[in-house]
Scaffold this active site. Structure first.
Site, short mmCIF file in Angstrom:
data_model
loop_
_atom_site.label_atom_id
_atom_site.label_comp_id
_atom_site.label_asym_id
_atom_site.label_seq_id
_atom_site.Cartn_x
_atom_site.Cartn_y
_atom_site.Cartn_z
N HIS A 24 0.83 -1.21 0.00
CA HIS A 24 0.00 0.00 0.00
C HIS A 24 0.86 1.26 0.00
O HIS A 24 0.90 2.03 0.96
CB HIS A 24 -0.94 0.00 1.21
CG HIS A 24 -2.10 -0.93 1.05
ND1 HIS A 24 -2.17 -2.16 1.68
CD2 HIS A 24 -3.23 -0.83 0.32
CE1 HIS A 24 -3.31 -2.77 1.34
NE2 HIS A 24 -3.97 -1.98 0.50
N ASN A 25 1.52 1.45 -1.12
CA ASN A 25 2.32 2.66 -1.29
C ASN A 25 1.82 3.39 -2.54
O ASN A 25 0.79 2.98 -3.12
CB ASN A 25 3.81 2.30 -1.40
CG ASN A 25 4.01 1.16 -2.40
OD1 ASN A 25 3.39 1.18 -3.48
ND2 ASN A 25 4.83 0.17 -2.04
N THR A 71 2.89 3.35 -5.45
CA THR A 71 2.90 2.54 -6.68
C THR A 71 1.55 1.82 -6.82
O THR A 71 1.00 1.71 -7.92
CB THR A 71 4.05 1.51 -6.63
OG1 THR A 71 5.25 2.22 -6.35
CG2 THR A 71 4.18 0.76 -7.94
N HIS A 72 1.02 1.36 -5.69
CA HIS A 72 -0.32 0.74 -5.74
C HIS A 72 -1.35 1.79 -6.18
O HIS A 72 -2.21 1.50 -7.04
CB HIS A 72 -0.70 0.17 -4.37
CG HIS A 72 -2.14 -0.20 -4.23
ND1 HIS A 72 -2.75 -1.18 -5.02
CD2 HIS A 72 -3.14 0.30 -3.43
CE1 HIS A 72 -4.03 -1.28 -4.69
NE2 HIS A 72 -4.29 -0.37 -3.73
N HIS A 104 -7.21 6.86 -3.07
CA HIS A 104 -8.02 5.85 -2.37
C HIS A 104 -7.32 5.14 -1.21
O HIS A 104 -8.00 4.59 -0.33
CB HIS A 104 -8.56 4.81 -3.36
CG HIS A 104 -7.65 3.67 -3.58
ND1 HIS A 104 -6.58 3.72 -4.43
CD2 HIS A 104 -7.63 2.41 -3.03
CE1 HIS A 104 -5.95 2.56 -4.42
NE2 HIS A 104 -6.57 1.75 -3.58
N ASP A 115 -8.80 -1.64 -8.04
CA ASP A 115 -8.07 -1.78 -6.78
C ASP A 115 -7.46 -3.16 -6.60
O ASP A 115 -6.38 -3.30 -6.02
CB ASP A 115 -9.05 -1.49 -5.63
CG ASP A 115 -8.34 -1.26 -4.31
OD1 ASP A 115 -7.14 -0.93 -4.34
OD2 ASP A 115 -9.00 -1.40 -3.26
N GLN A 131 -3.15 -16.92 -2.90
CA GLN A 131 -3.60 -16.27 -4.14
C GLN A 131 -4.78 -17.01 -4.76
O GLN A 131 -5.71 -16.39 -5.29
CB GLN A 131 -2.44 -16.16 -5.14
CG GLN A 131 -1.38 -15.17 -4.70
CD GLN A 131 -1.97 -13.79 -4.38
OE1 GLN A 131 -2.54 -13.13 -5.24
NE2 GLN A 131 -1.89 -13.37 -3.12
P1 AMP Z 1 -7.12 -1.71 -0.76
O1 AMP Z 1 -6.63 -1.72 0.64
O2 AMP Z 1 -8.01 -0.53 -1.04
O3 AMP Z 1 -6.06 -1.87 -1.76
O4 AMP Z 1 -8.15 -2.94 -0.85
C1 AMP Z 1 -7.85 -4.14 -1.53
C2 AMP Z 1 -7.81 -5.28 -0.58
O5 AMP Z 1 -7.50 -6.43 -1.30
C3 AMP Z 1 -6.73 -5.06 0.41
O6 AMP Z 1 -7.18 -5.49 1.66
C4 AMP Z 1 -5.64 -5.92 -0.05
O7 AMP Z 1 -4.89 -6.38 1.00
C5 AMP Z 1 -6.35 -7.04 -0.76
N1 AMP Z 1 -5.59 -7.58 -1.87
C6 AMP Z 1 -5.28 -6.97 -3.03
N2 AMP Z 1 -4.59 -7.78 -3.82
C7 AMP Z 1 -4.43 -8.95 -3.15
C8 AMP Z 1 -3.78 -10.17 -3.47
N3 AMP Z 1 -3.18 -10.37 -4.61
N4 AMP Z 1 -3.83 -11.13 -2.53
C9 AMP Z 1 -4.46 -10.96 -1.36
N5 AMP Z 1 -5.07 -9.82 -1.02
C10 AMP Z 1 -5.06 -8.81 -1.90
ZN ZN Z 2 -6.04 -0.12 -2.78
#
Ligand code: AMP
Ligand code: ZN
Length: 887
Positions: free
Chosen positions: A610-611, A613-614, A650, A781, A833
């Site tokens: 969650h930086n 880049t995301h 976001h 997201d 995953q």
């Molecule tokens: P956000 O925090 O807004 O990015 O919400 C997306 C949620 O999905 C977050 O809780 C992330 O931890 C989770 N998430 C996104 N991609 C993955 C992944 N590949 N594997 C497991 N959790 C993920």
């Molecule tokens: Zn996110």
């Protein structure tokens, strides 16, 4: 006093003869009555001249004088009477002014109150039926004048009837003294035979009885239709007293009764079924809506006495007692019960029963107002089900649903007693219907309540097995977490349960203490950053990379590397320029750049996932989706701008920990946001705070208030939609409101060759646009499993690392471990995953792909899924096979 009557012309143009005498005392009046007879005869048209005058003469009172008090007398020459050919009359206005201190009418109209109704009663109309004028007829004539009544005079039975049918007099006085002119009783009967006479008081003037005569019974008169007997007395005051007593008594009552016709008219036209019963539940009135609802003609129900409830069913008896206790105390009861129509169908009604106080101050009526519980359509179906479906036990069940009138021959139902009784099928729990009754009594019915009601109704008519299945359905519907899949079965993969538990709970099991410490760069100001570069002035390596920005396969990690972990500002400027955001916001590129910088600075570069880049990755995906025809076609420019801003902010200031962690740790944010959507609320709030903090970076400073509010609302809605506890709600709503209608539309339009890119009704329904925007940001997201394999693996590594770090910290701080499987020593990343894709990704992207048409993403998803499956099958727990790792 003693003056001759004068003639005047009233406002209505009727010529009257006015008695100018100030007859304010009985004595004077008596004197007048005797004295005027002769005087007035001069004005009368003689009997032998009767052919030349109408058989009915009118006396009409004038409107009351504008200011009562000072006597006003208009006088005309007696000759005027002769010229006008008038017989005799007098102005009631004159009488009023002359006798204002006496118990004489002051105004021609009277205010009357009946219940909550306020009525105005017109002057009373009196019809005098006398074959010949004499002192007695004069007495009444002048009494009418004094009382302010309108008076007609008729000589023959025919003219009397004709006049009555025209005017509907409230009082009729018939001369019953001389049998030789006409038969008074026959006239009375002929009048009584007419409909309007039901509200008329008929008076018989009978001869005085002399001392040697026996008092006779009034019964023959009553039988003939007379209401009262008046012993001959030509005194005006005697006649006046008689008339005003009648007016204040029977006439007033009749007037009130007639007004109740308007209430019955209202009831007759009311859409709700209305039933009035006696205190003993005997039906006294039903309106046409009731007849329609129950399938009976009112004649079948009227006067039926209702039976007592069979006390066999304890619950039903309980409900009956409750209702009866309530209504017998004079209180209103409302709730739901089942009634049986004449056809045998059982219908669910919402009923309101109101006791009405009557004679003796006791409850004399119950008024029930009934509505069908569901829509007409549902009831129609219900009726159909009943007609078509004959299953075992139907009769006994139906029997217990309703209560019948004693008169079984006519099969009329005891609707009243149904009112007082619950009427569940024996197989169903009565308590539920009692609580349903409470739900029904709520004024505002939520959609879920309607759904539950419909199911409830259907249960009533279903075989036991179906009713039990519907019980289960109701149980599920009554939970608040309608969109959250339920986990917890023994064979559930721990990766799935941990992930779901970790992402989809707010952590209400929060422990005290252990404050989470935010990373140092929180709320970092843009002023600490180096001087920003313009979009046209970016280093060539960055510009070159950004050339490929529109491709789904764009490599965000390369951008991260070349921008020294500041991909958001570079990609953002490029993307925002492409979508004309500065133009929409009417802001300079410098302001936008400053804004990107401050937002990016508030992402934690120390977070592995969650930086910024995301954030840049989500912005990229959003821009990609916005480029898709279907998406573009269904959204407005404001939606596009809102979506791009929402994607950018976001996850701003994401601490690299989940909501559950923050709640468990009792963090400031969790306290601030009450453990509810903690992070998402924070990202949104902070984004607006940072933007408004400094004019230099306030991209909203130049848009008008209304635009700003709409934009802000859209941004907030989208960021909050990224909260995972609402994941299934958003996806389901999208599928139901967008995918399904679109699929049926496509089926239809395919046959017509349409190639419309608009989702059905989207343009007409802003709420559908909202669903699309929510789905878009959600998919952007978590699009990492749909990126090219290498990127997907990188993201999986980063998120796993962030989870591992959280588990490490939880263990360190003695906090509950939210996702135990994400232990760096033991975790199988492929398994996690697979769970993530299975649980959150596949369905959502299927739906999104069906709408936006995203074949490339779906192909990547399939490849990536296979990758994780392969690794898992090979019992590999890391991101790649060991051989690949070595490469
Ligand atoms: P956000 O925090 O807004 O990015 O919400 C997306 C949620 O999905 C977050 O809780 C992330 O931890 C989770 N998430 C996104 N991609 C993955 C992944 N590949 N594997 C497991 N959790 C993920
Ligand atoms: Zn996110």
């Amino acid at each position: 006093m003693g003056c001759a009557p004068s003639i005047h012309v009233s406002q209505s143009g009727v010529i009257y003869c006015r008695d100018s005498d100030e007859s304010t005392s009985p004595h004077q009046t008596a004197a007048l009555s005797q004295g005027t007879a002769a005087t007035l005869h001069g004005l009368f048209v003689k009997t032998d001249a009767a052919d030349s005058i109408p058989s009915v003469l009118a006396y009409q009172s004038r409107q009351p004088p504008p200011c009562p008090g000072p006597r006003r007398q208009e006088r005309r020459e007696p000759a005027a009477a002769g010229r006008a050919g008038a017989r005799r009359c007098c102005s009631s206005a004159e009488a009023e002014t002359q006798t204002s201190h006496a118990s004489v009418k002051q105004a021609s109209t009277t205010e009357v109150q009946i219940g909550p109704m306020r009525l105005t009663q017109d002057p009373v109309q009196v019809l005098l039926i006398f074959a010949k004028e004499d002192n007695q007829s004069d007495g009444f004539w002048w009494a009418c004048d004094r009382a302010g009544y309108r008076c007609n005079f008729a000589r023959t039975p025919e003219s009397a009837l004709e006049c009555f049918l025209d005017k509907h007099h409230e009082i009729i006085v018939i001369d019953h003294r001389h049998a030789r002119y006409f038969d008074a009783e026959a006239i009375c009967r002929s009048i009584r035979a007419t409909k309007p006479s039901e509200h008329t008081v008929i008076l018989a003037v009978v001869p005085c009885i002399s001392a040697d005569q026996e008092e006779t019974s009034v019964l023959p008169l009553l039988h003939a239709g007379f209401d009262r007997r008046f012993m001959e007395n030509s005194s005006i005051i005697a006649c006046y007293n008689e008339l005003i007593q009648i007016e204040h008594g029977e006439v007033r009552s009749q007037f009130k009764l007639r007004a109740s016709n308007s209430v019955f008219t209202a009831l007759d036209h009311c859409h709700e079924a209305i039933e009035i019963t006696s205190e003993d539940h005997v039906i006294q009135y039903v309106n046409p809506a009731f007849e329609r609802m129950m399938g009976y003609h009112k004649g079948e129900l009227m006067g039926k006495e209702l039976t007592e409830l069979p006390k066999s069913d304890k619950n039903r008896a309980d409900l009956l007692d409750t209702i009866n206790m309530c209504i017998k105390k004079g209180k209103e009861w409302q709730g739901v019960y089942y009634a049986r129509r004449k056809s045998g169908d059982s219908i669910q009604q919402h009923v309101r029963i109101t006791p009405v106080i009557g004679q003796g101050g006791k409850i004399r009526h119950f008024v029930s107002i009934k509505k069908l519980c569901c829509t007409n359509e549902n009831n129609k179906q219900l009726y159909k089900i009943h007609r078509d479906e004959k299953y075992a036990g139907d009769n006994s069940q139906a029997e217990s649903h309703s209560f019948r009138c004693k008169n079984r021959r006519k099969e009329s139902i005891d609707v009243k007693s149904i009112t007082s009784r619950s009427s569940d099928a024996p197989s169903l729990q009565n308590r539920r219907y009692s609580s349903m009754a409470r739900i029904h009594s709520m004024t505002i019915e939520a959609p879920i309540t309607k759904v539950i009601n419909i199911i409830n109704t259907a249960q009533e008519n279903s075989p036991v097995t179906v009713a039990e299945a519907l019980d289960r359905v109701l149980e599920i519907l009554r939970t608040t977490e309608l969109y959250s899949p339920q986990l917890g079965t023994k064979d559930e993969d721990p990766h799935t349960s941990d992930l779901v538990g970790g992402l989809m709970t707010d952590g209400l099991r929060r422990l005290s203490g252990n404050e989470y410490v935010f990373s140092k760069n929180m709320n970092q100001s843009y002023s600490h950053l180096s001087v920003p570069i313009t979009v046209n002035d970016v280093p060539p390596c960055i510009a070159q990379l950004l050339d490929n920005e529109e491709s789904w396969d764009f490599n965000i990690f390369e951008l991260e590397a070349v921008t020294n972990k500041r991909p958001l500002v570079y990609l953002g400027l490029k993307v925002f320029a492409r979508f004309g955001v500065c133009e929409f916001l009417n802001c300079s590129e410098a302001t936008l750049r400053a804004w990107f910088q401050v937002i990016e600075a508030n992402y934690h570069s120390t977070n592995s996932y969650h930086n910024s880049t995301h954030a840049a990755d989500v912005l990229h995906a959003t821009a990609f989706f916005l480029g898709k025809e279907r998406v573009k076609g269904n959204l407005d420019h404001l939606d596009e701008v809102a979506a791009l801003i929402a994607a950018t902010v976001h996850d701003v200031d994401h601490p690299g920990r989940t909501n559950s962690f923050l709640c468990n740790a009792g963090s400031e944010l969790a306290v601030l946001y009450n453990d509810t959507a903690v992070l998402e609320s924070h990202h949104t709030a902070l984004a607006f705070q940072l933007t408004a903090k400094d004019n230099k970076c306030n991209i909203f400073k130049n848009i008008d208030r209304n635009h700003y509010r709409t934009l802000r609302q859209a941004i907030i809605d989208m960021v909050l939609a990224t909260e995972m506890t609402k994941h299934f709600e958003h996806v389901n709503k999208f599928v139901n409101s967008i995918n399904k209608p679109m699929a049926s539309e496509e089926t239809n339009s395919n046959s017509e060759g349409s190639d419309c890119e608009c989702a059905p009704n989207v343009k007409n329904f802003p709420e559908n646009q909202t669903l699309i925007k929510r789905m878009m940001i959600k998919c952007a997201d978590v699009a990492n499993p749909c990126r090219p394999l290498e990127l997907c693996i990188e993201w999986a590594g980063r998120i796993s690392e962030e989870y591992f770090a959280q588990t490490d910290e939880e263990k360190r701080q003695g906090l509950p471990v939210v996702m135990p499987v994400f232990d760096r020593k033991t975790c199988s990343i492929p398994k996690s995953q697979i769970s993530f894709i299975d649980y959150f990704i596949t369905d959502m992207f299927d739906a999104w792909d069906a709408f936006a048409h995203l074949p490339v993403l779906m192909e990547h998803l399939a490849v990536n899924y296979k990758h994780w499956k392969t690794l898992d099958e090979l019992k590999c727990k890391s991101l790649r096979l060991p051989a690949e790792n070595n490469n």
